[in-house]
Design a protein around this motif. Structure first.
Motif, PDB file in Angstrom:
ATOM      1  N   VAL A 237       0.837  -1.199   0.000  1.00  0.00           N
ATOM      2  CA  VAL A 237       0.000   0.000   0.000  1.00  0.00           C
ATOM      3  C   VAL A 237       0.873   1.250   0.000  1.00  0.00           C
ATOM      4  O   VAL A 237       0.618   2.217  -0.728  1.00  0.00           O
ATOM      5  N   THR A 238       1.932   1.234   0.813  1.00  0.00           N
ATOM      6  CA  THR A 238       2.839   2.378   0.874  1.00  0.00           C
ATOM      7  C   THR A 238       3.493   2.628  -0.488  1.00  0.00           C
ATOM      8  O   THR A 238       3.613   3.770  -0.936  1.00  0.00           O
ATOM      9  N   LYS A 239       3.887   1.549  -1.172  1.00  0.00           N
ATOM     10  CA  LYS A 239       4.493   1.691  -2.500  1.00  0.00           C
ATOM     11  C   LYS A 239       3.485   2.228  -3.515  1.00  0.00           C
ATOM     12  O   LYS A 239       3.830   3.037  -4.379  1.00  0.00           O
ATOM     13  N   LEU A 240       2.240   1.788  -3.404  1.00  0.00           N
ATOM     14  CA  LEU A 240       1.197   2.291  -4.303  1.00  0.00           C
ATOM     15  C   LEU A 240       0.991   3.791  -4.108  1.00  0.00           C
ATOM     16  O   LEU A 240       0.915   4.558  -5.072  1.00  0.00           O
ATOM     17  N   VAL A 241       0.878   4.197  -2.846  1.00  0.00           N
ATOM     18  CA  VAL A 241       0.641   5.608  -2.521  1.00  0.00           C
ATOM     19  C   VAL A 241       1.791   6.475  -3.027  1.00  0.00           C
ATOM     20  O   VAL A 241       1.580   7.502  -3.683  1.00  0.00           O
ATOM     21  N   ASN A 242       3.026   6.067  -2.715  1.00  0.00           N
ATOM     22  CA  ASN A 242       4.189   6.865  -3.132  1.00  0.00           C
ATOM     23  C   ASN A 242       4.383   6.840  -4.646  1.00  0.00           C
ATOM     24  O   ASN A 242       4.662   7.873  -5.257  1.00  0.00           O
ATOM     25  N   GLY A 243       4.216   5.672  -5.248  1.00  0.00           N
ATOM     26  CA  GLY A 243       4.452   5.548  -6.679  1.00  0.00           C
ATOM     27  C   GLY A 243       3.419   6.261  -7.536  1.00  0.00           C
ATOM     28  O   GLY A 243       3.745   6.827  -8.579  1.00  0.00           O
ATOM     29  N   LEU A 244       2.164   6.248  -7.095  1.00  0.00           N
ATOM     30  CA  LEU A 244       1.094   6.886  -7.876  1.00  0.00           C
ATOM     31  C   LEU A 244       0.882   8.349  -7.502  1.00  0.00           C
ATOM     32  O   LEU A 244       0.038   9.028  -8.079  1.00  0.00           O
ATOM     33  N   GLY A 245       1.630   8.818  -6.487  1.00  0.00           N
ATOM     34  CA  GLY A 245       1.550  10.225  -6.106  1.00  0.00           C
ATOM     35  C   GLY A 245       0.220  10.610  -5.477  1.00  0.00           C
ATOM     36  O   GLY A 245      -0.301  11.692  -5.744  1.00  0.00           O
ATOM     37  N   ILE A 246      -0.334   9.723  -4.649  1.00  0.00           N
ATOM     38  CA  ILE A 246      -1.600   9.993  -3.990  1.00  0.00           C
ATOM     39  C   ILE A 246      -1.411   9.854  -2.488  1.00  0.00           C
ATOM     40  O   ILE A 246      -0.320   9.522  -2.018  1.00  0.00           O
ATOM     41  N   ASP A 247      -2.459  10.122  -1.709  1.00  0.00           N
ATOM     42  CA  ASP A 247      -2.376   9.893  -0.278  1.00  0.00           C
ATOM     43  C   ASP A 247      -3.303   8.739   0.109  1.00  0.00           C
ATOM     44  O   ASP A 247      -4.147   8.312  -0.678  1.00  0.00           O
ATOM     45  N   ILE A 248      -3.140   8.242   1.318  1.00  0.00           N
ATOM     46  CA  ILE A 248      -3.900   7.059   1.740  1.00  0.00           C
ATOM     47  C   ILE A 248      -5.413   7.281   1.694  1.00  0.00           C
ATOM     48  O   ILE A 248      -6.149   6.410   1.222  1.00  0.00           O
ATOM     49  N   PRO A 249      -5.964   8.440   2.155  1.00  0.00           N
ATOM     50  CA  PRO A 249      -7.418   8.640   2.039  1.00  0.00           C
ATOM     51  C   PRO A 249      -7.923   8.527   0.608  1.00  0.00           C
ATOM     52  O   PRO A 249      -9.005   7.998   0.369  1.00  0.00           O
ATOM     53  N   GLN A 250      -7.137   9.008  -0.376  1.00  0.00           N
ATOM     54  CA  GLN A 250      -7.543   8.875  -1.778  1.00  0.00           C
ATOM     55  C   GLN A 250      -7.638   7.407  -2.182  1.00  0.00           C
ATOM     56  O   GLN A 250      -8.561   6.996  -2.876  1.00  0.00           O
ATOM     57  N   LEU A 251      -6.669   6.613  -1.721  1.00  0.00           N
ATOM     58  CA  LEU A 251      -6.641   5.204  -2.083  1.00  0.00           C
ATOM     59  C   LEU A 251      -7.836   4.462  -1.507  1.00  0.00           C
ATOM     60  O   LEU A 251      -8.351   3.528  -2.102  1.00  0.00           O
ATOM     61  N   PHE A 252      -8.299   4.893  -0.331  1.00  0.00           N
ATOM     62  CA  PHE A 252      -9.395   4.184   0.318  1.00  0.00           C
ATOM     63  C   PHE A 252     -10.748   4.855   0.124  1.00  0.00           C
ATOM     64  O   PHE A 252     -11.730   4.491   0.761  1.00  0.00           O
ATOM     65  N   SER A 253     -10.817   5.847  -0.766  1.00  0.00           N
ATOM     66  CA  SER A 253     -12.108   6.417  -1.125  1.00  0.00           C
ATOM     67  C   SER A 253     -12.895   5.382  -1.910  1.00  0.00           C
ATOM     68  O   SER A 253     -12.318   4.600  -2.662  1.00  0.00           O
ATOM     69  N   PRO A 254     -14.219   5.364  -1.756  1.00  0.00           N
ATOM     70  CA  PRO A 254     -15.023   4.380  -2.492  1.00  0.00           C
ATOM     71  C   PRO A 254     -14.868   4.544  -3.994  1.00  0.00           C
ATOM     72  O   PRO A 254     -14.646   5.640  -4.492  1.00  0.00           O
ATOM     73  N   VAL A 255     -14.979   3.444  -4.718  1.00  0.00           N
ATOM     74  CA  VAL A 255     -14.962   3.497  -6.178  1.00  0.00           C
ATOM     75  C   VAL A 255     -16.149   4.319  -6.657  1.00  0.00           C
ATOM     76  O   VAL A 255     -17.266   4.158  -6.172  1.00  0.00           O
ATOM     77  N   LYS A 256     -15.911   5.227  -7.589  1.00  0.00           N
ATOM     78  CA  LYS A 256     -16.982   6.102  -8.064  1.00  0.00           C
ATOM     79  C   LYS A 256     -18.059   5.297  -8.788  1.00  0.00           C
ATOM     80  O   LYS A 256     -17.762   4.462  -9.623  1.00  0.00           O
ATOM     81  N   LYS A 257     -19.292   5.573  -8.453  1.00  0.00           N
ATOM     82  CA  LYS A 257     -20.408   4.900  -9.112  1.00  0.00           C
ATOM     83  C   LYS A 257     -20.838   5.729 -10.319  1.00  0.00           C
ATOM     84  O   LYS A 257     -20.944   6.944 -10.240  1.00  0.00           O
ATOM     85  N   THR A 258     -21.098   5.083 -11.409  1.00  0.00           N
ATOM     86  CA  THR A 258     -21.480   5.815 -12.621  1.00  0.00           C
ATOM     87  C   THR A 258     -22.995   5.915 -12.771  1.00  0.00           C
ATOM     88  O   THR A 258     -23.491   6.751 -13.480  1.00  0.00           O
ATOM     89  N   VAL A 259     -23.715   5.060 -12.071  1.00  0.00           N
ATOM     90  CA  VAL A 259     -25.170   5.087 -12.214  1.00  0.00           C
ATOM     91  C   VAL A 259     -25.810   5.573 -10.897  1.00  0.00           C
ATOM     92  O   VAL A 259     -25.623   5.883 -10.321  1.00  0.00           O
TER      93      VAL A 259
END
Length: 222
Positions: free
Chosen positions: A87-109
């Protein structure tokens, strides 16, 4: 006396907690090791959503995060739960923070089903020395914006001990009367009934009534 904005902080949405459990993790080489692991919470879908939003292939994301391409694929397909290290590597590598990573997947409908009605004069009052705020939609928690109707009591910029400033952005609409809008980096400007303004609320700001009666405005803070 400085204008208090504590009531805005109280109305801000609470951030959801991150659930962390203890279990056997899977590292990027496929080996097992005991480590703290974050519960999925559709984490794989969220990782894929973030990767695609950055227009990255799995290979490119692998290079950025230091995680094996096969490991990333397994995470995105919910085949494994990433270790805290991953998770730490994902956050650092993608340039995001942990709350962004754990935000719910956006619903399209699906549309939300919440609403709150505030009848005239039934908002929650919060008077200060310069403003009389009436907070609206107070029955809803976790709002993304805070609406309130304000009577501007101040008649001079000197009525404020210092600039008012707080987190977020702000929109105001003059409902009755006229005001002078003071902002830290701009010249004061007079606004009349029907006029509106949008500004960065971290910039110092203050309002003064210029009409015979105290002006009334609608404020929305986000």
């Amino acid at each position: 006396m400085p204008e208090s904005t504590d009531f805005l902080k109280q109305e801000q949405q609470n951030k959801p907690a991150v659930l962390v459990t203890r279990r056997v993790g899977v590292d990027q080489e496929g080996g097992s090791q005991p480590e703290a692991s974050v519960a999925p919470l559709e984490l794989g879908k969220r990782v894929r959503e973030i990767r695609l939003s950055q227009q990255l292939t799995l290979e490119e994301a692998s290079q950025k995060t230091g995680l094996a391409r096969s490991t990333l694929s397994k995470i995105e397909n919910e085949q494994i739960s990433p270790t805290f290290t991953a998770v730490t590597k994902l956050v650092n590598g993608l340039g995001i923070d942990i709350p962004q990573l754990f935000s719910p997947v956006k619903k399209t409908v699906s549309a939300g089903g919440r609403r709150d009605i505030t009848r005239q004069g039934e908002g929650r009052l919060h008077p200060t020395s310069t403003y009389e705020h009436e907070l609206l939609a107070t029955e809803l928690s976790g709002k993304k914006m805070i609406p309130y109707r304000t009577t501007v009591r101040a008649r001079s910029f000197d009525d404020y001990g210092e600039w008012v400033r707080h987190d977020g952005e702000e929109f105001l609409l003059v409902l009755h009367g006229s005001i002078e809008l003071y902002t830290e980096y701009y010249q004061p400007i007079e606004l009349f009934e029907g006029d509106s303004a949008y500004y960065d609320a971290e910039m110092g700001h203050a309002l003064v009534s210029t009409s015979d009666d105290d002006a009334v405005i609608l404020w929305v803070t986000a």
